[in-house]
Design a protein around this motif. Sequence first.
Motif, PDB file in Angstrom:
ATOM      1  N   PHE A 198       0.848  10.502 -11.013  1.00 39.44           N
ATOM      2  CA  PHE A 198       0.729   9.212 -10.340  1.00 39.44           C
ATOM      3  C   PHE A 198       1.774   8.203 -10.823  1.00 39.44           C
ATOM      4  N   SER A 199       2.773   8.655 -11.554  1.00 40.70           N
ATOM      5  CA  SER A 199       3.723   7.731 -12.166  1.00 40.70           C
ATOM      6  C   SER A 199       4.418   6.842 -11.139  1.00 40.70           C
ATOM      7  N   SER A 200       5.004   7.454 -10.111  1.00 38.48           N
ATOM      8  CA  SER A 200       5.755   6.662  -9.135  1.00 38.48           C
ATOM      9  C   SER A 200       4.831   5.729  -8.357  1.00 38.48           C
ATOM     10  N   PHE A 201       3.618   6.213  -8.057  1.00 38.23           N
ATOM     11  CA  PHE A 201       2.672   5.389  -7.293  1.00 38.23           C
ATOM     12  C   PHE A 201       2.231   4.164  -8.092  1.00 38.23           C
TER      13      PHE A 201
ATOM     14  N   SER B  89       0.837  -1.196   0.000  1.00 40.25           N
ATOM     15  CA  SER B  89       0.000   0.000   0.000  1.00 40.25           C
ATOM     16  C   SER B  89       0.872   1.246   0.000  1.00 40.25           C
ATOM     17  N   THR B  90       0.309   2.327  -0.478  1.00 34.61           N
ATOM     18  CA  THR B  90       0.947   3.633  -0.399  1.00 34.61           C
ATOM     19  C   THR B  90      -0.132   4.688  -0.411  1.00 34.61           C
TER      20      THR B  90
ATOM     21  N   GLN C 292       4.974   1.520  -8.345  1.00 35.29           N
ATOM     22  CA  GLN C 292       5.050   0.719  -7.128  1.00 35.29           C
ATOM     23  C   GLN C 292       3.962  -0.346  -7.106  1.00 35.29           C
ATOM     24  N   ALA C 293       2.766   0.065  -7.499  1.00 36.74           N
ATOM     25  CA  ALA C 293       1.650  -0.877  -7.517  1.00 36.74           C
ATOM     26  C   ALA C 293       1.888  -1.983  -8.532  1.00 36.74           C
ATOM     27  N   GLN C 294       2.405  -1.617  -9.688  1.00 34.55           N
ATOM     28  CA  GLN C 294       2.694  -2.599 -10.730  1.00 34.55           C
ATOM     29  C   GLN C 294       3.757  -3.593 -10.259  1.00 34.55           C
ATOM     30  N   ALA C 295       4.782  -3.094  -9.600  1.00 32.68           N
ATOM     31  CA  ALA C 295       5.879  -3.945  -9.138  1.00 32.68           C
ATOM     32  C   ALA C 295       5.455  -4.893  -8.021  1.00 32.68           C
ATOM     33  N   SER C 296       4.367  -4.583  -7.338  1.00 37.62           N
ATOM     34  CA  SER C 296       3.921  -5.435  -6.235  1.00 37.62           C
ATOM     35  C   SER C 296       3.444  -6.800  -6.709  1.00 37.62           C
ATOM     36  N   GLY C 297       3.047  -6.894  -7.980  1.00 38.92           N
ATOM     37  CA  GLY C 297       2.518  -8.140  -8.506  1.00 38.92           C
ATOM     38  C   GLY C 297       1.126  -8.469  -8.026  1.00 38.92           C
TER      39      GLY C 297
END
Length: 408
Positions: free
Chosen positions: A211-214, A201-202, A217-222
Amino acid sequence: MIPTRQFALGTLAASMLLASQAATAEITDNEIRIGYLADMTGAYRDPIGPLGEDAIRMAIEDMGGSVAGAEVVLFSADDRNSPDVGSSVVREWIDERNVDMVTGLVASSVTLASVKLLEEENRLGLVNGAVSSGVTNESCSPNHIHWVYDTWAMSNGTASAITQEGNTDWYLLSADYSFGHALERDVTRVVEENGGSIVGSTRHPFPSSDFSSFMLQAQASGADVIALNNAGSDTINAIRTAGQFGITQAGQILAGMVLFSTDIRSLGQEIAQGLQFTTAWFYDLDEEARAWAERFRERTGSMPTQVHAGLYSSTLHYLQAIDAIGNDEAQAVRQQMAATPIDDMFASGGYIREDGRMVHDMYLVEVKSPEEAVNEDDLFRLVRTIPADEAFRPLDQSDCHLVQNGDT
């Protein structure tokens, strides 16, 4: 089917007593004064904003412009999504204009600050825009009613349906203020109750344009699902960013927890198609809803959102209560509103609980593809109706001090 409520007879008796005591009372200042407080220029401008005033005026006009012989006067102000600004406006309305009722109340932070003033001064608040379920839970009061939706209902519909389909790993992206925090908490509860888990979560600043960085992060979480615990322009920007990064194309699901028809129009059906979300109302719900929506469009040039419909419904119910008892004193009006079912273009068989929650059916809808739509207004397919007695937080789970026994 709305269940029989043990408090109904007591509420009705109390309202009849108050009504009889106030039968000869005059309306304060011989005017019914309403204040519409909303975000007129920021993130919530399109789904609520200036057009919300038109919905309120429609209700006033449908009552003939006056009630119990008193003219209905409407004030409006932009709260700029600031609790300090909102509180200042409400204080001025009470002290200088003797406002009887404040409606709109969009950002949860503004709402929670405003309803404290309304309780202190015994004025009534009709909360239509704010989503935090805390409004009628830990922050309940005898001086405000929550009409359209809340985070408990929105997460209960969308998150449960998606998780039950086997999408168990969730990532939460939340607006960093009271509304986003409440939605984050409620989504977590629903996901975990349905056998899922939160893998990351973030929180993002409110409002946000980048929202690029957010999203990376969400994409990388799988995660199977990325929950967007925000609303208005924040949700639109997040969905657009997800599209740029090919997130949904790669198989992750975007779950918009609070979406409006204006958001879908802004995104376009090509991008939004397939999105599922929970809503309190949509204009193709039935013939009565559509007829009212067409009236709204003739007046404003736009189709209404669920909050516009709620503003009309709650204002009409408020004015009808005053008309019934001939008095605008806050507690007498609230008792009359609670004793009277809500049957209009917004809700059928709706009712107001002792915690101030207006309980009604909710709806899980899906955005149609451009090929399915028969015209530009044909946006949604009804997936399922969530019955009123399932849609909102049960009273036996309530932290509201107005709930005596915790059950009904």
